[in-house]
Design a protein around this motif. Structure first.
Motif, PDB file in Angstrom:
ATOM      1  N   ASN A 357     -17.606  -5.911   2.164  1.00 56.38           N
ATOM      2  CA  ASN A 357     -17.335  -6.859   3.253  1.00 56.38           C
ATOM      3  C   ASN A 357     -17.578  -8.296   2.836  1.00 56.38           C
ATOM      4  O   ASN A 357     -16.921  -9.212   3.337  1.00 56.38           O
ATOM      5  CB  ASN A 357     -18.197  -6.511   4.469  1.00 56.38           C
ATOM      6  CG  ASN A 357     -17.657  -5.332   5.257  1.00 56.38           C
ATOM      7  OD1 ASN A 357     -16.692  -5.441   5.988  1.00 56.38           O
ATOM      8  ND2 ASN A 357     -18.289  -4.176   5.077  1.00 56.38           N
ATOM      9  N   PHE A 360     -14.612  -9.756   1.017  1.00 54.15           N
ATOM     10  CA  PHE A 360     -13.522 -10.188   1.900  1.00 54.15           C
ATOM     11  C   PHE A 360     -13.343 -11.698   1.849  1.00 54.15           C
ATOM     12  O   PHE A 360     -12.215 -12.206   1.813  1.00 54.15           O
ATOM     13  CB  PHE A 360     -13.816  -9.736   3.335  1.00 54.15           C
ATOM     14  CG  PHE A 360     -13.016 -10.468   4.375  1.00 54.15           C
ATOM     15  CD1 PHE A 360     -11.687 -10.145   4.615  1.00 54.15           C
ATOM     16  CD2 PHE A 360     -13.578 -11.510   5.106  1.00 54.15           C
ATOM     17  CE1 PHE A 360     -10.950 -10.818   5.562  1.00 54.15           C
ATOM     18  CE2 PHE A 360     -12.848 -12.190   6.063  1.00 54.15           C
ATOM     19  CZ  PHE A 360     -11.530 -11.851   6.292  1.00 54.15           C
ATOM     20  N   TYR A 377      -5.273 -13.572   5.517  1.00 54.84           N
ATOM     21  CA  TYR A 377      -6.324 -12.909   6.299  1.00 54.84           C
ATOM     22  C   TYR A 377      -5.960 -11.439   6.518  1.00 54.84           C
ATOM     23  O   TYR A 377      -6.807 -10.549   6.375  1.00 54.84           O
ATOM     24  CB  TYR A 377      -6.490 -13.627   7.640  1.00 54.84           C
ATOM     25  CG  TYR A 377      -7.699 -13.196   8.436  1.00 54.84           C
ATOM     26  CD1 TYR A 377      -8.875 -13.932   8.384  1.00 54.84           C
ATOM     27  CD2 TYR A 377      -7.669 -12.055   9.229  1.00 54.84           C
ATOM     28  CE1 TYR A 377      -9.994 -13.545   9.105  1.00 54.84           C
ATOM     29  CE2 TYR A 377      -8.780 -11.655   9.948  1.00 54.84           C
ATOM     30  CZ  TYR A 377      -9.935 -12.407   9.884  1.00 54.84           C
ATOM     31  OH  TYR A 377     -11.036 -12.003  10.594  1.00 54.84           O
ATOM     32  N   ALA A 381      -8.254  -8.419   5.033  1.00 53.64           N
ATOM     33  CA  ALA A 381      -8.882  -7.495   5.982  1.00 53.64           C
ATOM     34  C   ALA A 381      -8.392  -6.063   5.762  1.00 53.64           C
ATOM     35  O   ALA A 381      -9.187  -5.108   5.827  1.00 53.64           O
ATOM     36  CB  ALA A 381      -8.594  -7.944   7.410  1.00 53.64           C
ATOM     37  N   THR A 385     -10.929  -3.079   4.825  1.00 56.48           N
ATOM     38  CA  THR A 385     -11.007  -1.997   5.808  1.00 56.48           C
ATOM     39  C   THR A 385     -10.599  -0.664   5.201  1.00 56.48           C
ATOM     40  O   THR A 385     -11.259   0.366   5.411  1.00 56.48           O
ATOM     41  CB  THR A 385     -10.113  -2.317   7.024  1.00 56.48           C
ATOM     42  OG1 THR A 385     -10.543  -3.535   7.624  1.00 56.48           O
ATOM     43  CG2 THR A 385     -10.179  -1.200   8.059  1.00 56.48           C
ATOM     44  N   TYR A 413     -12.682  -7.773  12.216  1.00 59.18           N
ATOM     45  CA  TYR A 413     -11.785  -8.776  11.630  1.00 59.18           C
ATOM     46  C   TYR A 413     -10.865  -9.386  12.689  1.00 59.18           C
ATOM     47  O   TYR A 413     -10.536 -10.576  12.613  1.00 59.18           O
ATOM     48  CB  TYR A 413     -10.977  -8.150  10.499  1.00 59.18           C
ATOM     49  CG  TYR A 413     -11.802  -7.883   9.259  1.00 59.18           C
ATOM     50  CD1 TYR A 413     -12.361  -8.930   8.551  1.00 59.18           C
ATOM     51  CD2 TYR A 413     -12.040  -6.593   8.810  1.00 59.18           C
ATOM     52  CE1 TYR A 413     -13.133  -8.704   7.422  1.00 59.18           C
ATOM     53  CE2 TYR A 413     -12.807  -6.347   7.681  1.00 59.18           C
ATOM     54  CZ  TYR A 413     -13.354  -7.411   7.005  1.00 59.18           C
ATOM     55  OH  TYR A 413     -14.134  -7.178   5.887  1.00 59.18           O
TER      56      TYR A 413
END
Length: 455
Positions: A357, A360, A377, A381, A385, A413
């Motif tokens: 995470n 990210f 983005y 994400a 994920t 997110y």
């Protein structure tokens, strides 16, 4: 003793303590990631500065005034010696109109871009005849040198001028550029261009028109100087920003560009019509000068900025502030999966989920330098994920927990993306989001046997 320690390490309370410690430790690499974001922001600023500096950076059209020199008789109190001190009377135009169409384009330095522009500005207006009664100089042993009067044109940076501006008087007489260096204390102008003007024009008033070919980067700034100020600026650039001390009285912005107009009266500015100054005066000696009301004060200026809607770094910097959610919420979900599935998850596996995470932000930073922020983005994400959800599925061997982690990660997110879009409501959305997280945590842990009393 060893058995007691083993029993303690198997309790939920000890596992929660370990999770909290791991989460706090993961804030260390997040500090590193935050520093990387700041470095990229500074690198972008340096790249943009290297693009716009050669064309003069922001173009600041500071205006035009008349300067009339005069000699005042001074007697030294000790030696009784008589000497003459050269001073200046300054006064501003009655009307000052600036119009022009701005041609904007973007230049790149590596992956970074900056807007630069060119324009032919037409400046027209008029000066009233000089009011000789303003200072009553003839009554104070003074001599006004009308034949040495000048029009002074002020600009923030000489690089903004593509060629020497020309000034026409009454539509037909072009003023001569005064090439001699004269030390005139006029703090309101960063750079001064002097033009000679005849005595009869000073005493009778005149109209003027100035043609100015300018270039610059990022912003065009126009200073309000006259009794009546009217500015009309247009461009095919579709993303302008109007700031400074005055907003347009009329504006039209669409995909084809913009047209904006300002009408500003002198009583809305901090300038006076007339003032005087010594030839070699310091700021404190200048009767016009006021440190809080100088020409560089944005309250006296109209700002037209040409935006490149690429605020990726600002959005990423804001998103890092919510990093604690991206660490502890997945940890909490992972902990629930462990409790409900009754399969132990090693602290190293918690760390790997936390690092995923954290990565990210680096993914978002790197990808957004090449793609649109929203698309970057989404990809970042989706990658994180998918990685964390599949990993949980392999650990617990259950599709149910894989889907649960995927849903939670996706919601986090989506929540962050909403906060980044709603700048004005970020605090409200963030607070409500935290409240919902606490409420869900209470709901899913309502039946957890924390002390193992039912085992």
């Amino acid at each position: 003793m060893i058995k007691k320690i083993n029993d303690i390490t198997k309790t939920l309370g000890f596992k929660i303590l370990i999770i909290v410690i791991l989460g706090l430790l993961l804030l260390i690499p997040m500090a590193f990631i935050n520093s990387v974001v700041r470095d990229r922001i500074n690198y972008q600023r340096e790249a943009v500065s290297s693009i716009i500096e050669p064309v003069g950076d922001k173009a600041n059209i500071q205006g035009v005034v008349i300067a009339i020199p005069y000699l005042t008789r001074v007697v030294d109190s000790e030696t009784k010696e008589i000497k003459y001190v050269r001073k200046y009377i300054f006064y501003m135009p009655n009307k000052y109109n600036v119009s022009g169409d701005v041609e904007v384009s973007s230049l790149s330095r590596g992956i970074f871009k900056a807007p630069i522009f060119k324009s032919k500005l037409n400046i027209i207006g008029n000066f009233d005849k000089y009011n000789v009664e303003i200072y009553n100089l003839d009554e104070n042993n003074t001599s006004i040198l009308y034949d040495e009067a000048m029009i002074i044109l002020g600009i923030g940076n000489k690089k903004n001028l593509m060629k020497l501006p020309s000034i026409l008087i009454n539509g037909n007489e072009e003023l001569k550029y005064y090439e001699k260096n004269i030390n005139i204390n006029l703090n309101m102008f960063n750079n001064k261009f002097l033009y000679t003007i005849s005595k009869d024009k000073i005493l009778n008033g005149f109209d003027f028109s100035i043609t100015m070919d300018i270039q610059g980067g990022n912003s065009l700034i126009i200073t309000t100087l006259a009794s009546e100020n009217n500015f009309k600026i247009s461009s095919k650039w579709k993303d302008p920003s109007f700031t400074g001390g005055f907003l347009p009285t009329k504006r039209e912005v669409n995909n084809e560009g913009f047209n904006a107009e300002w009408n500003i009266a002198s009583f809305n500015t901090s300038f006076t019509k007339y003032w005087t100054s010594d030839e070699n005066a310091n700021k404190s000696d200048d009767k016009y000068w006021n440190e809080d009301e100088n020409i560089n004060n944005s309250n006296n200026n109209v700002f037209i900025s040409f935006l490149l809607l690429n605020d990726n770094y600002q959005k990423i910097s804001r998103s890092v502030k919510y990093v604690i959610l991206f660490i502890f919420i997945p940890f909490f979900v992972l902990f629930l999966c462990e409790v409900l599935s009754k399969k132990r998850i090693h602290p190293v596996q918690y760390i790997l989920i936390g690092i995923a995470n954290a990565i990210f932000y680096l993914l978002l930073l790197a990808i957004s330098e090449h793609l649109h922020f929203n698309l970057s983005y989404f990809f970042s994400a989706l990658m994180v994920t998918s990685l964390t959800s599949i990993y949980i599925g392999y650990i617990i061997k259950s599709h149910k927990y894989t889907i649960s982690m995927a849903v939670v990660e996706a919601l986090i997110y989506i929540f962050l993306f909403g906060i980044l879009q709603l700048t004005d409501y970020a605090l409200l959305m963030g607070t409500l989001g935290l409240f919902v997280v606490i409420a869900l945590a209470m709901y899913f842990t309502r039946n957890v046997d924390w002390y193992g009393e039912n085992s």
